[in-house]
Design a protein around this motif. Structure first.
Motif, PDB file in Angstrom:
ATOM      1  N   VAL A  25      27.614  45.139  48.256  1.00 42.65           N
ATOM      2  CA  VAL A  25      28.555  44.036  48.449  1.00 42.65           C
ATOM      3  C   VAL A  25      29.550  44.066  47.291  1.00 42.65           C
ATOM      4  O   VAL A  25      29.160  43.984  46.128  1.00 42.65           O
ATOM      5  CB  VAL A  25      27.833  42.664  48.495  1.00 42.65           C
ATOM      6  CG1 VAL A  25      28.843  41.532  48.615  1.00 42.65           C
ATOM      7  CG2 VAL A  25      26.838  42.618  49.647  1.00 42.65           C
ATOM      8  N   PRO A  40      34.669  36.368  45.745  1.00 49.45           N
ATOM      9  CA  PRO A  40      35.068  37.407  46.703  1.00 49.45           C
ATOM     10  C   PRO A  40      36.234  38.203  46.117  1.00 49.45           C
ATOM     11  O   PRO A  40      37.039  37.671  45.349  1.00 49.45           O
ATOM     12  CB  PRO A  40      35.516  36.611  47.931  1.00 49.45           C
ATOM     13  CG  PRO A  40      34.855  35.283  47.795  1.00 49.45           C
ATOM     14  CD  PRO A  40      34.774  35.027  46.318  1.00 49.45           C
ATOM     15  N   GLU A 103      28.738  39.294  52.154  1.00 47.95           N
ATOM     16  CA  GLU A 103      30.068  38.976  51.644  1.00 47.95           C
ATOM     17  C   GLU A 103      30.461  37.549  52.000  1.00 47.95           C
ATOM     18  O   GLU A 103      30.154  37.045  53.066  1.00 47.95           O
ATOM     19  CB  GLU A 103      31.093  39.940  52.242  1.00 47.95           C
ATOM     20  CG  GLU A 103      30.890  41.362  51.799  1.00 47.95           C
ATOM     21  CD  GLU A 103      31.907  42.325  52.401  1.00 47.95           C
ATOM     22  OE1 GLU A 103      32.940  41.855  52.901  1.00 47.95           O
ATOM     23  OE2 GLU A 103      31.628  43.513  52.357  1.00 47.95           O
TER      24      GLU A 103
END
Length: 109
Positions: A25, A40, A103
């Motif tokens: 990830v 993110p 994610e």
């Protein structure tokens, strides 16, 4: 969900933002005023890479449209219209850990 090692906390310099792969990830890490943020890798506005932005005094600025966020809280600043999503994180024994279970994404409609 379990805590996953992101990197050594010493590896995150003030003003730096970069991408890190955590067990498949990709996340971005940046230093806030009081902690390291694990976020993110893409801007919630138009999917611009946040690692190309500016991290200064705990404020993250996306380079494309100048949206800004407080890295400690994720709160939008200035023109930003949505909060910055963050992974829960902690530093233990000099190591940065985050709760990562896939994610974090934004709806770009």
């Amino acid at each position: 969900m379990s805590w996953k090692k992101v990197c050594s906390a010493e590896d995150v310099r003030p003003g730096e933002i970069r991408e890190v792969d955590v067990e498949g990830v990709v996340v971005a890490i940046a230093s806030g005023r009081s902690r390291i943020a694990v976020i993110p890798p893409m801007c919630p506005h138009l999917e611009e890479p946040l690692c190309e932005g500016i991290c200064d005094a705990g404020t993250l600025t996306c380079h494309k449209h100048l949206w800004q966020w407080d890295l400690d809280t994720g709160s939008p600043l200035g023109m930003a219209q949505v909060p910055l999503k963050k992974y829960e994180s902690k530093v233990e024994n000099g190591v940065l850990y985050a709760l990562i279970n896939g994610e974090i994404t934004y709806d770009y409609d």
